[in-house]
Scaffold this active site. Structure first.
Site, PDB file in Angstrom:
ATOM      1  N   HIS A 149      -4.656   6.584  -5.664  1.00  0.00           N
ATOM      2  CA  HIS A 149      -5.956   7.018  -5.457  1.00  0.00           C
ATOM      3  C   HIS A 149      -6.099   8.172  -5.397  1.00  0.00           C
ATOM      4  CE1 HIS A 149      -3.542   4.572  -1.547  1.00  0.00           C
ATOM      5  NE2 HIS A 149      -5.240   4.641  -0.959  1.00  0.00           N
ATOM      6  N   HIS A 177     -15.126   5.651   3.145  1.00  0.00           N
ATOM      7  CA  HIS A 177     -13.911   4.790   2.711  1.00  0.00           C
ATOM      8  C   HIS A 177     -12.644   6.185   3.916  1.00  0.00           C
ATOM      9  CE1 HIS A 177     -10.285   5.529   1.062  1.00  0.00           C
ATOM     10  NE2 HIS A 177      -9.862   4.509   1.733  1.00  0.00           N
ATOM     11  N   PHE A 203      -2.520   6.980   4.912  1.00  0.00           N
ATOM     12  CA  PHE A 203      -2.115   5.954   3.455  1.00  0.00           C
ATOM     13  C   PHE A 203      -0.671   4.770   3.759  1.00  0.00           C
ATOM     14  CE2 PHE A 203      -4.930   8.504   0.779  1.00  0.00           C
ATOM     15  CZ  PHE A 203      -5.799   7.328   0.977  1.00  0.00           C
ATOM     16  N   HIS A 239      -7.121  -1.892  -5.462  1.00  0.00           N
ATOM     17  CA  HIS A 239      -7.575  -2.054  -4.061  1.00  0.00           C
ATOM     18  C   HIS A 239      -8.074  -3.602  -3.842  1.00  0.00           C
ATOM     19  CE1 HIS A 239      -6.756   2.043  -2.535  1.00  0.00           C
ATOM     20  NE2 HIS A 239      -6.530   1.468  -1.603  1.00  0.00           N
ATOM     21  N   HIS A 241     -11.067  -2.923   3.813  1.00  0.00           N
ATOM     22  CA  HIS A 241     -11.519  -2.795   2.141  1.00  0.00           C
ATOM     23  C   HIS A 241     -12.216  -3.436   1.149  1.00  0.00           C
ATOM     24  CE1 HIS A 241      -9.483   0.967   0.496  1.00  0.00           C
ATOM     25  NE2 HIS A 241      -9.123   0.188   1.683  1.00  0.00           N
ATOM     26  N   HIS A 269       0.929  -0.950  -0.265  1.00  0.00           N
ATOM     27  CA  HIS A 269       0.062   0.040  -0.138  1.00  0.00           C
ATOM     28  C   HIS A 269       0.465   1.267   0.218  1.00  0.00           C
ATOM     29  CE1 HIS A 269      -3.228   2.931   1.272  1.00  0.00           C
ATOM     30  NE2 HIS A 269      -3.815   1.853   0.357  1.00  0.00           N
ATOM     31  N   HIS A 285     -10.848   5.494   8.746  1.00  0.00           N
ATOM     32  CA  HIS A 285      -9.708   5.198   8.035  1.00  0.00           C
ATOM     33  C   HIS A 285      -9.303   6.073   9.117  1.00  0.00           C
ATOM     34  CE1 HIS A 285      -7.297   3.200   4.825  1.00  0.00           C
ATOM     35  NE2 HIS A 285      -8.062   2.968   4.289  1.00  0.00           N
TER      36      HIS A 285
HETATM   37 CU1  C2O Z   1      -5.420   2.384  -0.344  1.00  0.00          CU
HETATM   38 CU2  C2O Z   1      -7.669   2.810   1.734  1.00  0.00          CU
HETATM   39  O1  C2O Z   1      -6.334   3.270   1.106  1.00  0.00           O
END
Ligand code: C2O
Length: 607
Positions: free
Chosen positions: A209, A346, A367, A218, A380, A186, A350
Site C-alpha cells: 500500500h 478507496h 488491512f 490488487h 477492489h 492481504h 474501507h
Molecule cells: Cu489492500 Cu483496499 O486494500
C-alpha cells in the site's frame, strides 16, 4: 484473539436498530429518480496498451527463485558472488524492483493492528505445499470474463456467485483456495508477513500500500481470486462483480451482500450496521456520519470522483502513487506518495464499511482483516476498474509508469491450480491478455467538475501579513489545528501549450503520523473562509489525505505524501495569474500528532 464476535449473535437487535436508523437517513426512491445526463459513449473497445520492452538485468542465478542481488554489495564491490556482472550493462539509475520472496519466508506478524483483541488471527502466512515458484503464463481462455456491476446483476448470476463463495468457505482452512487463506493473502502482504529479502534487504518490510504497487498488486490478487471461484463452480467464464460506487444507482452496499436470514455466504457480520443499504456511501468519509442529505451526498461523491480521477490524477505517479523500490523503507520512504484513488475513495469505502465497534474496525476498516469480507473483493474490483477507466479517458499523462522498477516489481500467488506463480506488474496492464473486462457503466462524475465558491483573484496576495509564506513557516508543521501557508508558484499565466506539457501540482510531503490511527485531513486552495466551509463540490476543496490505521511494530510513525492537481482548480477560481496560492490544511481525524514536512507547488512534465 478476543471473544468479540462482531454482530453475529445479536443480529436481531442490530437489524431493528439499523431499520430505525434507515428511516431518517435514507431516500431510496430518490436514488431511483436521480437522473444523470451523461453523454459518455460506452467504450467497449479496449484500447491496446503498448508496453515498452523492459531492459533486462542479466545477473547470476541464486538459490532463490528470483534474480537476487544486493545492490549495495554490488555497488560497493563487496559481492564477490556477483563479480561477473558487467556494470556497464546496467541502467544508469541502478535500482531494483520490489520482489516478493518465496512464501516460505513468510512470518506471522502483528504489524498494523492490535493483536490482543483482534477479531481475526495474525497467523497470515499461506500454507507451504513444498512447491517451487513458476513463471506466470497468460490464460488461453476463449471467453473474456465480464465483471458485472453488482447492483445490476441478474438473479442467476447472484446465485452462481453465492455458490462459488460458499464452496470457497467450505474448503478446509489449510487449502490455499479456502476463503480464509484468500483473506490472509492481504494480511501477509500488508501487515509485515514478507520482507524484501529477495532483493537483498531482509531487514526491510514489503508493503503493497501507499505507493505505485497498490493498483497492480490488487489487480493480481483479484485475478487469481476470480479464477479460483470460477474453478470451484466449474465455470471458466465466471467473473467477479464490481461495486459500482462511482455511480448513483450503485452507491449502497450491493443488496446480495446483506444478511438474508439464510446464511448468505456473501454476508459478513463485521460491518457498520448504520451503513447497510440503502445508506449512500460517503466517499469523503472521515469516520463520522455527517447526516448529509442523500441527494447532496451523491453530488459530493461525484465531484470527488472527478477530482480523484481527473484533477489529482494527471500523471502516473499522482494516480498510481509514488515510487517504492528495493531497499526503500515501507514506513518512511521519502519518495513515496499515495495515489489519488488509494488515498481517496478507496480508503473512505474501507472505513465506511468496517465495523466501528470492533477492536480494529474489522473487517473492512483494517488491512489485516479486510479480506474476510466478501465486499472487499467487489470494492477492489471497482478500484481496479478505475485504473481501466482512467486509462481509457485518453487524457495525456494517463499512462502506466514506465520505470523498470515498476514494470518488474513482482508478487507470488497460488493460482487456480494451486501452483505457485510469480507475477509482474508489466504483465497486468493488459486486460485483454488477462481475459477479463468490465461491464459498461456510465461515468456521471465526468460531468461533475467542481464549481468555485468564489471567483476572485489575488486571494493569496491579500493574505500576506496575515498568513506566513512557506519559507517563513517552521517545518515540520504541526497539524493539531487548522494550518495556512502561502506557497509560491513556479510559473503564472500558463498557456494552453504549457498546460499540455506539464501539470501544476501542490505537493504535501513528509506527512508523519501515527500509523495506529485512522487519519484524515482536508486540503483547500484559495479558500477564504476561516472554517474552510468549501464542500467537495467546490473547486477550493483540493482533496484529502487519509490513511487506514496500520501500525508497524514499535515504530508507530509513518511517512507519506500526496499530490493535488492545481491546473483546473486555479482556472476555476480565476487565479491563473496569481503568484502564490493560499493553502489551508484542516485536520479531520487522528491528526493530533501529525506533522507536515514540506509544502510546495511544482510543475511535473507530462510524458
Ligand atoms: Cu489492500 Cu483496499 O486494500
Amino acid at each position: 484473539m478476543s471473544s468479540f464476535q462482531c454482530f453475529t449473535t445479536i443480529t436481531t437487535t442490530t437489524k431493528t436498530l439499523s431499520t430505525s436508523n434507515r428511516r431518517s437517513k435514507t431516500c431510496p426512491k430518490q436514488t431511483q429518480r436521480f437522473k444523470i445526463s451523461c453523454n459518455v459513449a460506452p467504450d467497449d473497445n479496449e484500447k491496446l496498451l503498448i508496453v515498452p520492452e523492459t531492459p533486462k538485468l542479466i545477473l547470476p542465478k541464486t538459490s532463490l527463485d528470483t534474480v537476487n542481488v544486493d545492490r549495495r554489495n554490488l555497488l560497493l564491490g563487496l559481492g564477490g558472488l556477483y563479480s561477473t556482472v558487467n556494470l556497464t550493462s546496467l541502467p544508469a539509475a541502478f535500482a531494483e524492483p520490489i520482489t516478493a520472496p518465496d512464501i516460505s519466508t513468510c512470518v506471522d506478524s502483528n504489524n498494523g493492528f492490535e493483536a490482543e483483541n483482534a477479531v481475526r488471527t495474525n497467523a497470515c502466512c499461506p500454507p507451504a505445499l513444498s512447491k517451487s515458484v513458476k513463471p506466470f503464463v497468460f490464460p488461453n481462455d476463449r471467453a473474456i470474463r465480464i465483471r458485472p456491476a453488482a447492483h445490476r446483476a441478474t438473479p442467476e448470476y447472484i446465485a452462481k456467485y453465492k455458490t462459488a463463495i460458499q464452496k470457497m468457505r467450505d474448503l478446509p482452512d489449510d487449502d490455499p483456495h479456502s476463503f480464509i487463506q484468500q483473506a490472509k493473502i492481504h494480511c501477509a502482504y500488508c501487515n509485515g508477513g514478507y520482507s524484501q529479502i529477495a532483493s537483498g534487504f531482509p531487514e526491510k518490510e514489503l508493503q503493497i500500500h501507499n505507493s505505485w504497487l497498490f493498483f497492480p498488486f490488487h489487480r493480481w490478487y483479484l485475478y487469481f481470486y476470480e479464477r479460483i471461484l470460477g474453478k470451484l463452480i466449474d465455470d471458466p467464464t465466471f467473473a467477479l462483480p464490481y461495486w459500482n460506487w462511482d455511480n448513483p444507482s450503485g452507491m449502497n452496499i450491493p443488496a446480495f451482500f446483506e444478511d438474508d436470514g439464510k446464511k448468505n455466504p456473501a454476508f459478513d457480520a463485521c460491518r457498520n450496521v448504520n451503513h447497510l443499504a440503502p445508506a449512500i456511501v460517503d466517499i469523503n468519509y472521515g469516520g463520522e456520519d455527517t447526516g448529509t442529505p442523500c441527494i447532496q451526498q451523491i453530488g459530493s461523491n461525484l465531484s470527488l470522483m472527478y477530482k480523484q480521477m481527473v484533477c489529482n490524477a494527471g500523471d502516473p505517479l499522482s494516480f498510481f502513487g509514488g515510487t517504492y523500490k528495493a531497499g526503500d523503507d515501507a514506513k518512511a520512504n521519502n519518495d513515496s506518495s499515495v495515489g489519488s484513488v488509494e488515498a481517496g475513495c478507496h480508503t473512505a469505502v474501507h472505513r465506511w464499511v468496517g465495523d466501528p465497534r470492533a477492536p480494529n474496525s474489522e473487517d473492512m476498516g483494517n488491512f489485516y482483516s479486510a479480506g474476510y469480507d466478501p465486499v472487499f473483493y467487489v470494492h477492489h474490483a471497482n478500484v481496479d476498474r478505475m485504473w481501466k477507466v482512467w486509462k481509457d479517458l485518453g487524457i495525456r499523462g494517463h499512462t502506466e509508469p514506465k520505470d523498470p522498477d515498476w514494470l518488474n516489481a513482482s508478487y507470488v500467488f497460488y493460482d487456480e491450480n494451486q501452483e505457485l506463480v510469480r507475477v509482474y506488474n508489466k504483465d497486468c496492464v493488459r486486460l485483454d491478455k488477462l481475459k477479463y473486462d468490465y461491464q459498461f457503466a456510465p461515468l456521471p462524475w465526468l460531468q461533475s467538475r467542481a464549481v468555485p465558491r468564489f471567483r476572485k483573484s489575488k486571494i493569496a496576495a491579500r493574505s500576506i501579513g496575515k498568513v506566513k509564506l512557506v519559507q517563513e513557516t517552521k517545518f515540520p508543521l504541526k497539524l493539531d489545528k487548522i494550518a495556512k501557508v502561502l506557497a509560491k508558484r513556479p510559473a503564472v499565466n500558463r498557456s494552453k501549450e504549457d498546460k499540455e506539457k506539464a501539470n501544476e501540482l501542490l505537493l504535501i510531503k513528509g506527512i508523519r503520523f501515527s500509523s495506529q490511527k485512522f487519519v484524515k485531513f482536508d486540503v483547500f486552495v484559495n479558500d477564504q473562509d476561516d472554517v474552510s466551509a468549501s464542500s467537495p463540490e467546490e473547486s477550493e476543496f483540493a482533496g484529502s489525505f487519509s490513511q487506514l490505521p496500520h501500525n508497524h511494530g514499535d515504530d508507530m510513525l509513518m511517512t507519506s505524501a500526496e499530490r493535488f492537481g492545481l491546473t483546473e482548480l486555479l482556472e476555476d477560481v480565476d487565479a491563473e495569474d496569481d503568484e502564490s496560492i493560499l493553502v489551508t490544511l484542516v485536520p479531520k481525524i487522528g491528526c493530533e500528532d501529525l506533522t507536515i514536512g514540506e509544502i510546495k507547488v511544482e510543475l511535473v512534465p507530462i510524458e
